[in-house]
Write an enzyme that holds these catalytic residues in place. Structure first.
Site, PDB file in Angstrom:
ATOM      1  CG  ASP A 174      -2.177   0.424   1.065  1.00 32.50           C
ATOM      2  OD1 ASP A 174      -2.172   1.547   0.402  1.00 32.50           O
ATOM      3  OD2 ASP A 174      -3.207   0.066   1.613  1.00 32.50           O
ATOM      4  CG  ASP A 215      -4.560   5.602   0.753  1.00 37.69           C
ATOM      5  OD1 ASP A 215      -5.364   5.113   1.201  1.00 37.69           O
ATOM      6  OD2 ASP A 215      -4.521   6.848   1.523  1.00 37.69           O
ATOM      7  CD  GLU A 255      -9.174   4.621  -1.409  1.00 36.19           C
ATOM      8  OE1 GLU A 255      -9.731   4.579  -0.702  1.00 36.19           O
ATOM      9  OE2 GLU A 255      -7.953   5.342  -1.129  1.00 36.19           O
ATOM     10  CG  HIS A 306      -9.166  -0.928   4.706  1.00 37.96           C
ATOM     11  ND1 HIS A 306      -8.873  -1.273   3.286  1.00 37.96           N
ATOM     12  CD2 HIS A 306      -8.962   0.410   4.938  1.00 37.96           C
ATOM     13  CE1 HIS A 306      -8.174  -0.139   2.944  1.00 37.96           C
ATOM     14  NE2 HIS A 306      -8.429   0.713   3.912  1.00 37.96           N
ATOM     15  CG  ASP A 307     -11.544   2.490   3.691  1.00 39.98           C
ATOM     16  OD1 ASP A 307     -10.943   2.441   4.836  1.00 39.98           O
ATOM     17  OD2 ASP A 307     -10.882   2.651   2.595  1.00 39.98           O
TER      18      ASP A 307
HETATM   19  C1  GLC Z   1      -8.065   5.614   2.063  1.00 45.68           C
HETATM   20  C2  GLC Z   1      -7.769   4.412   3.039  1.00 45.68           C
HETATM   21  C3  GLC Z   1      -8.646   4.739   4.420  1.00 45.68           C
HETATM   22  C4  GLC Z   1      -7.765   5.549   4.894  1.00 45.68           C
HETATM   23  C5  GLC Z   1      -7.543   6.930   4.030  1.00 45.68           C
HETATM   24  C6  GLC Z   1      -6.794   8.198   4.269  1.00 45.68           C
HETATM   25  O1  GLC Z   1      -9.190   6.027   1.643  1.00 45.68           O
HETATM   26  O2  GLC Z   1      -8.623   3.218   2.282  1.00 45.68           O
HETATM   27  O3  GLC Z   1      -8.456   3.548   5.246  1.00 45.68           O
HETATM   28  O4  GLC Z   1      -8.399   6.224   6.119  1.00 45.68           O
HETATM   29  O5  GLC Z   1      -7.288   6.594   2.692  1.00 45.68           O
HETATM   30  O6  GLC Z   1      -5.285   7.696   4.387  1.00 45.68           O
END
Ligand code: GLC
Length: 585
Positions: free
Chosen positions: A140, A242, A304, A366-367
């Site tokens: 990541d 991310d 993402e 995880h979100d």
């Molecule tokens: C992404 C991650 C999330 C995190 C955010 C800030 O969306 O998936 O878990 O809180 O970035 O880094």
């Protein structure tokens, strides 16, 4: 990527080519023990096109040292399970040193391992053990922001003339106590925090403790690209990037448009027009792609970026297919209800879109609340979990799973604010209870802590459902969700049509059953039918006109089981949320 033409030279040329590739592969393996390069990969599609990618949240997968938090050695100890499941690559969410405000997404050093997860030697061992099992490791990469404890930020905030001042976004306020503009944090309230010492405000798209890096500064770019090289040199096979659409902000600080209503944090709704998806992002994505292309083994980039439309999503592939290979498709992930017409429409958009990149699907991460309850109706949840597994694993998209979805793990949301670990859940309580519910420990067996840990207390509690839904129990139950996942994953490998075939929607007018063919010129087509309704359905499949000559169906997998292994195309019965995967013969 090698073109398909290269697979059909004359016999002599083929032999020489294979010999050369074998030599290259052998050389690459000796030179870079961590990079699996096989002849098959080099000759055919890039590996990520057919891979099953499995997301691991390291705090929650397996604890090896009894502190109640998962770790790297824990992951290594479970590789055989992943191999057996049919996983080709694991994406591990951040395990770098971090104050853990955002559980690892606030990074204080990009090139080390947080001691609570292990050491660099543990990481190297994980990679080499994974490679022995043909499992790749995807890291990541969090480029948008660091932790406020990162030495770069500590320097940056130390004085206005510090050489790292411009590594972050510092601006003057509009007046005493007034931030530079109305931009809001994704996690609630103003995206600006005032720093007493230097009398300016810094910008953070996420938590106060996650200051945004200034991607307009070439030194920042170089430092963050060095991070990519560091992990590629340690054997990473790619990166999940991310929040990558948020790298740039409008330098003129225009206010974002305000929308009607309020969000869970009590702030006015806002359109993140000047802080998301700025065109400059694409320059960075191209540079990153060039960087990873310089490494052997086809490293992959997964983005993402929560793009609202297919037109926005395709931009992430790059105009010349020179940006991200696998942009996450949030449209498909977040339909949030079982609707055959809506899924059909989204799959159509992908098929009929002129940009032919490889789609990338997921339903859990995880979100987001887990699918078992997000798509479940409260009565047929296990059956719906199998239906969602089929949808995930039988289109031509690269599928991404999230640990525990193969068991039917459910969302276990805290019931009291004092138990909430994710700060979002405390700011947003009770409207938004945060993301703890989808991050609970993996459920392995019926021993202490569901086999996750030996600690008296685990970092998040073990859900009560772990007694029934765990690996050990489900391995003994041929009808379990786990068995179903394994079976669909192995069908993907066994059947060329499921692996390579075109997606062709059939019975397009059916409001309840989503049905499609996967079809190659040289092998039997595979039909997938998903009853997305609670009512039993009788379906007649109209396959003529699609170049399919078969008149019967040989059941490959059905849930629940079909009475007969051979079916006609007419009057096929599908119970509530019934699933059928069949070869057209
Ligand atoms: C992404 C991650 C999330 C995190 C955010 C800030 O969306 O998936 O878990 O809180 O970035 O880094």
């Amino acid at each position: 990527m090698f073109s398909r033409k290269a697979t059909h030279p004359s016999h002599l040329r083929l032999f020489l080519l294979l010999l050369l590739l074998a030599l290259v592969a052998g050389f690459a393996l000796t030179q870079e023990a961590n990079q699996p390069v096989s002849v098959e990969n080099t000759l055919r599609d890039p590996w990520w096109k057919h891979a099953v990618i499995y997301e691991i949240y390291p705090r929650s997968f397996q604890d090896s040292n009894g502190d109640g938090v998962g770790d790297i050695n824990g992951i290594t100890s479970r590789l055989d399970y992943l191999k057996n499941l049919g996983v080709d690559a694991i994406w591990i969410t951040p395990m770098y040193p971090s104050p853990q405000v955002d559980f690892g997404y606030d990074i204080a050093d990009y090139e080390k391992i947080d001691p609570q997860y292990g050491t660099m030697a543990d990481f190297d061992r994980l990679v080499s053990e994974a490679h022995k099992r043909d499992i790749r490791v995807i890291m990541d990469w969090v480029p948008n922001h660091t932790s406020d404890q990162h030495p770069w930020f500590l320097e940056s905030r130390s004085s206005r003339d510090n050489p790292k001042r411009d590594w972050y976004i510092w601006r003057d306020g509009k007046g005493p106590g007034k931030p530079p503009n109305n931009w809001q944090s994704w996690f609630g309230h103003s995206a600006w925090t005032y720093d007493q010492k230097t009398g300016q405000w810094y910008y953070h798209y996420f938590y106060v403790q996650q200051p945004d890096l200034n991607w307009r500064n070439p030194e920042v770019r170089k430092a963050m690209y060095d991070v990519l090289r560091f992990w590629l040199d340690h054997g990473a096979s790619g990166f999940r990037m991310d929040a990558v659409s948020r790298l740039f902000e409008d330098p003129n600080l225009h206010d974002d448009p305000i929308l009607p209503g309020k969000n869970a944090f009590g702030d006015p709704n806002i359109q993140h027009k000047y802080t998301d998806d700025l065109p400059e992002v694409h320059d960075v994505l191209r540079e990153i792609r060039q960087l990873v292309n310089g490494y052997p083994g086809n490293p992959v980039l997964i983005s993402e970026a929560d793009e609202p439309t297919i037109q926005d999503l395709v931009k992430i592939y790059g105009v010349n297919d020179d940006e991200v290979q696998l942009p996450m498709d949030f449209q498909v992930a977040d339909v949030n209800k079982l609707s055959a017409p809506r899924f059909r429409e989204l799959l159509d958009q992908i098929e009929f879109n002129p940009v032919a990149g490889q789609p990338y699907f997921f339903f859990n991460n995880h979100d987001q609340a887990r699918t078992w309850d997000r798509y479940g109706d409260g009565v047929h949840n296990d059956q719906i979990a199998k239906l969602m597994a089929t949808l995930l694993l039988t289109t031509h998209a690269t599928p991404q799973m999230y640990y525990g979805e193969e068991l039917g793990m459910r969302t276990t949301t805290p019931t009291r604010i004092e138990d909430v670990k994710d700060p979002v859940g405390r700011t947003g309580w009770p409207k938004d209870k945060g993301r703890d519910g989808e991050r609970t420990p993996m459920q392995w067996d019926n021993s202490k802590d569901a086999g996750f840990s030996s600690a008296d207390e685990t970092w998040l509690p073990i859900p009560p459902s772990a007694a029934e839904y765990n690996v050990a129990v489900e391995e003994h139950d041929p009808d379990s969700i786990l068995h179903f996942y394994k079976r669909v994953i192995s069908l993907r490998r066994e059947f060329p049509a499921l692996r390579d075939g075109a997606y062709v929607a059939v019975n397009r007018d059916d409001p309840n059953v989503l049905a499609y063919l996967r079809k190659t010129p040289n092998s039997a087509a595979v039909l997938v039918a998903l009853n997305m309704s609670a009512q039993p359905q009788t379906v007649s499949f109209k396959l003529s006109g699609f170049g399919v000559t078969g008149k019967s169906l040989e059941v490959l997998l059905a849930s629940p089981k079909q009475a007969s292994a051979q079916l006609g195309l007419e009057n096929v019965q599908l119970v509530s949320f019934g699933v059928l995967i069949a070869s057209v013969k």
